[in-house]
Design a protein around this motif. Sequence first.
Motif, PDB file in Angstrom:
ATOM      1  N   THR A 184     -11.517 -15.558  -2.650  1.00 40.98           N
ATOM      2  CA  THR A 184     -12.348 -15.807  -1.471  1.00 40.98           C
ATOM      3  C   THR A 184     -11.498 -16.294  -0.297  1.00 40.98           C
ATOM      4  O   THR A 184     -11.647 -15.831   0.831  1.00 40.98           O
ATOM      5  CB  THR A 184     -13.440 -16.851  -1.795  1.00 40.98           C
TER       6      THR A 184
ATOM      7  N   ASP B  82     -23.559 -11.548  -0.010  1.00 42.87           N
ATOM      8  CA  ASP B  82     -22.189 -12.076  -0.038  1.00 42.87           C
ATOM      9  C   ASP B  82     -22.264 -13.572  -0.295  1.00 42.87           C
ATOM     10  O   ASP B  82     -23.102 -14.255   0.276  1.00 42.87           O
ATOM     11  CB  ASP B  82     -21.495 -11.791   1.311  1.00 42.87           C
ATOM     12  N   ASP B  83     -21.396 -14.063  -1.168  1.00 41.44           N
ATOM     13  CA  ASP B  83     -21.439 -15.497  -1.490  1.00 41.44           C
ATOM     14  C   ASP B  83     -20.778 -16.338  -0.404  1.00 41.44           C
ATOM     15  O   ASP B  83     -20.867 -17.553  -0.429  1.00 41.44           O
ATOM     16  CB  ASP B  83     -20.760 -15.775  -2.835  1.00 41.44           C
TER      17      ASP B  83
ATOM     18  N   ASP C 120     -21.072  -7.517  -1.482  1.00 39.28           N
ATOM     19  CA  ASP C 120     -19.764  -8.066  -1.840  1.00 39.28           C
ATOM     20  C   ASP C 120     -19.510  -7.809  -3.323  1.00 39.28           C
ATOM     21  O   ASP C 120     -20.418  -7.925  -4.147  1.00 39.28           O
ATOM     22  CB  ASP C 120     -19.773  -9.578  -1.546  1.00 39.28           C
TER      23      ASP C 120
ATOM     24  N   ASN D 225     -17.082  -9.454  -5.171  1.00 35.38           N
ATOM     25  CA  ASN D 225     -16.676 -10.680  -5.853  1.00 35.38           C
ATOM     26  C   ASN D 225     -17.638 -11.823  -5.582  1.00 35.38           C
ATOM     27  O   ASN D 225     -17.576 -12.455  -4.539  1.00 35.38           O
ATOM     28  CB  ASN D 225     -15.276 -11.046  -5.346  1.00 35.38           C
ATOM     29  N   MET D 226     -18.537 -12.068  -6.522  1.00 34.79           N
ATOM     30  CA  MET D 226     -19.492 -13.177  -6.358  1.00 34.79           C
ATOM     31  C   MET D 226     -19.628 -13.873  -7.703  1.00 34.79           C
ATOM     32  O   MET D 226     -19.622 -13.212  -8.739  1.00 34.79           O
ATOM     33  CB  MET D 226     -20.856 -12.659  -5.906  1.00 34.79           C
TER      34      MET D 226
HETATM   35 MG   LIG Z   1     -17.080 -13.065  -2.400  1.00 36.17          MG
END
Ligand SMILES: [Mg+2]
Lengths: 551, 131
Positions: free
Chosen positions: A57, B9-10, B57, B59-60
């Motif tokens: 992230t 999205d995170d 997204d 990647n969460m």
């Molecule tokens: Mg993400």
Amino acid sequence: MSVGDENPFGELLQDYVLECLPLAEQVADTFVELERRWRAGDPADELLGSLPGRLHTVKGNSAMMGLTPAQETAHALEDACGLLRRSSERRTDPAAALLITGGGLLVDLVRQASPELDPGPAARYVERVRQWMQGEGPPAADTQSERRRTDRRGGGGADKTDSVVRVDFRRLDALLEVLGEGLIQHSALAEAYRRLARRSGACEELDRLDQTILALEKTLKRLESTLMETRLLPIASVFGRFPRMLRDTAEAEGKRVRLLQSGGETPLDKAVLDRLSEPLLHLVTNAIVHGMEPPDARSLAGKPEEGTIRLDAAPHAGRVVIRVADDGRGLDEKAIRKKAEALGQELRDDEVVPLRSLIFLPGLSTAEQVSRLAGRGVGLDVVAGAIHALGGTIDVETEPGKGTAFTLSLPVTLAIIRSLIVEIDHERFALPMAHVAETVRAEPDAIREINHRGVAQWRGDLIHVADGGAVLGTAAADRAPRRFYVVMAAGGKRQALLVDRLVGHQDIVVKGLDPALGRPDVVSGTTILGDGRVACILDSVRILEGGRRAG
Amino acid sequence: MPHSFLVIDDSKLHHQMYRLIFSRGALAGSTVHYATNGREGYGLLAAHPELTLVLLDLNMPEMNGLEVLERRRAEGLHPHIPIVLVTTEGSAEDEARGRSAGAWEYLRKPFQPADVEHLVMRALAKAEPIA
Ligand SMILES: [Mg+2]
């Protein structure tokens, strides 16, 4: 797309810091924890597994913001963690040290959030990680992608990026001052309106003026809250220094200590954070040096050899509460009481003086407490002074053999304080509303005298009543009749202050916290009131402590 | 005609970025729904058959992008809505898995507002062929 293009998301830099700094801090702390666990023979798989998501992230967000050094540092760490997850035999002390260095670098890069940073340190670090990964047969593909990325970015790195808007905190301070003047002018306008309305009675024009003044107030409030929000940073920006500092201090002291943290995302005004860093660092250092027993003493006492220091922050009732707690030996209450008596503090047997009112006395730090790291001659009185200057409170709880906990309560923002304006002997003073519980008309026989101190009935309890003039040390000849008392409360203490007149509520702008004014003890700063008069801001916490006055 | 979009999205920062993108140029006035994880996003997808495009997204922490795509395929939910899978330096395998799970397109970070605008134009052209 080239690095030099204006970043379309430049205005979100503050949001970037708010989101990424706690993540980077968690990563950096986890690295310190990994070193500890690996040394203890624990592979710490689940801890290692928590890292890639966070690093990913930070990497993605940094890339979006055009912050290439942070992006590449996060990427290198992500790669290194990937390798460490695959091969447990590489989980060594040097590997942990490499990660800890990178964690610190990442925290710095994210905190600065500047597109103009020197790319050198990140580039050198990325290279070190690359070499380390190659060291014992690293997967070739990773190394190649590393090189590809560096080449691709290499060309445009020096392009000028000055079109990105990055706000300097000094500018925000300047804006705040302008806003402060606006608020003062508004108060002056409102006061002029009230006088006018009294003199001429109701009319349509006055109504309109009233509406406009109200609208102006709303506008200024909106401006204030927007401005205040832009000044907020997560407390992690201060907490972040502790894991690494703690590791070094503990090592130097021969102690084994781990740090647990929570609430790093709690937002605080930059001005508060800047002034909080020193006192907090001092409390944490104190906890390691004085609070923690050496490992052998701990195991003799039946405690785990490794001590724990907790650092917790949480928003509470419009303020931020921070707790620094250790599971060490606790404070030596007897020694503190003895020392306090030697300092001239009268301790009557019939009265239980709480430890908290002694420990923060100036000069209390005992000689045997001076050590190489904590012995900079800074006592808890200085810590307490710094916290009070922020409009905060500090309290302590301790239990022999179990540990010590300091609890700090701080305002989220610093510069503008909602206050009650009172008059004492023809002078006006501001009392921060945060500590005002109630205002009461002082009826003739409401106040009785017990043990030479005034007491009054308040909500079914007896509370002490202090005379405003006596607290301030004003001349008795000037005495005006006291018609009201203000009940103040903070840190579990309550007291009433007798005043002549209640002028009203007002948002005051603190003009400097310079205590070098006539009455340093109970005055924490000055402000300019709506009528242009200068007023002293009363330090309610000091007053509640009974001040350090002669009479 | 105003368009509507769903962002899953995170990262709150990414929500803000999309907010900027969808508030200017040809996309100004669009309706945008936001979700901070796959589960929440899936619920919003089910509730809004009128969506122009979904930005998802990969990647969460809670129900990632691939899981959302797989569940949507399994349940046959609004197959007409194009979903763009957003990744950071996605590998070729990621991309292939995303496509086979039903992603219409890919968007790689770092992206620019123009990249999103372009995807929207393409999605519209796909949905309403110019007569
Ligand atoms: Mg993400």
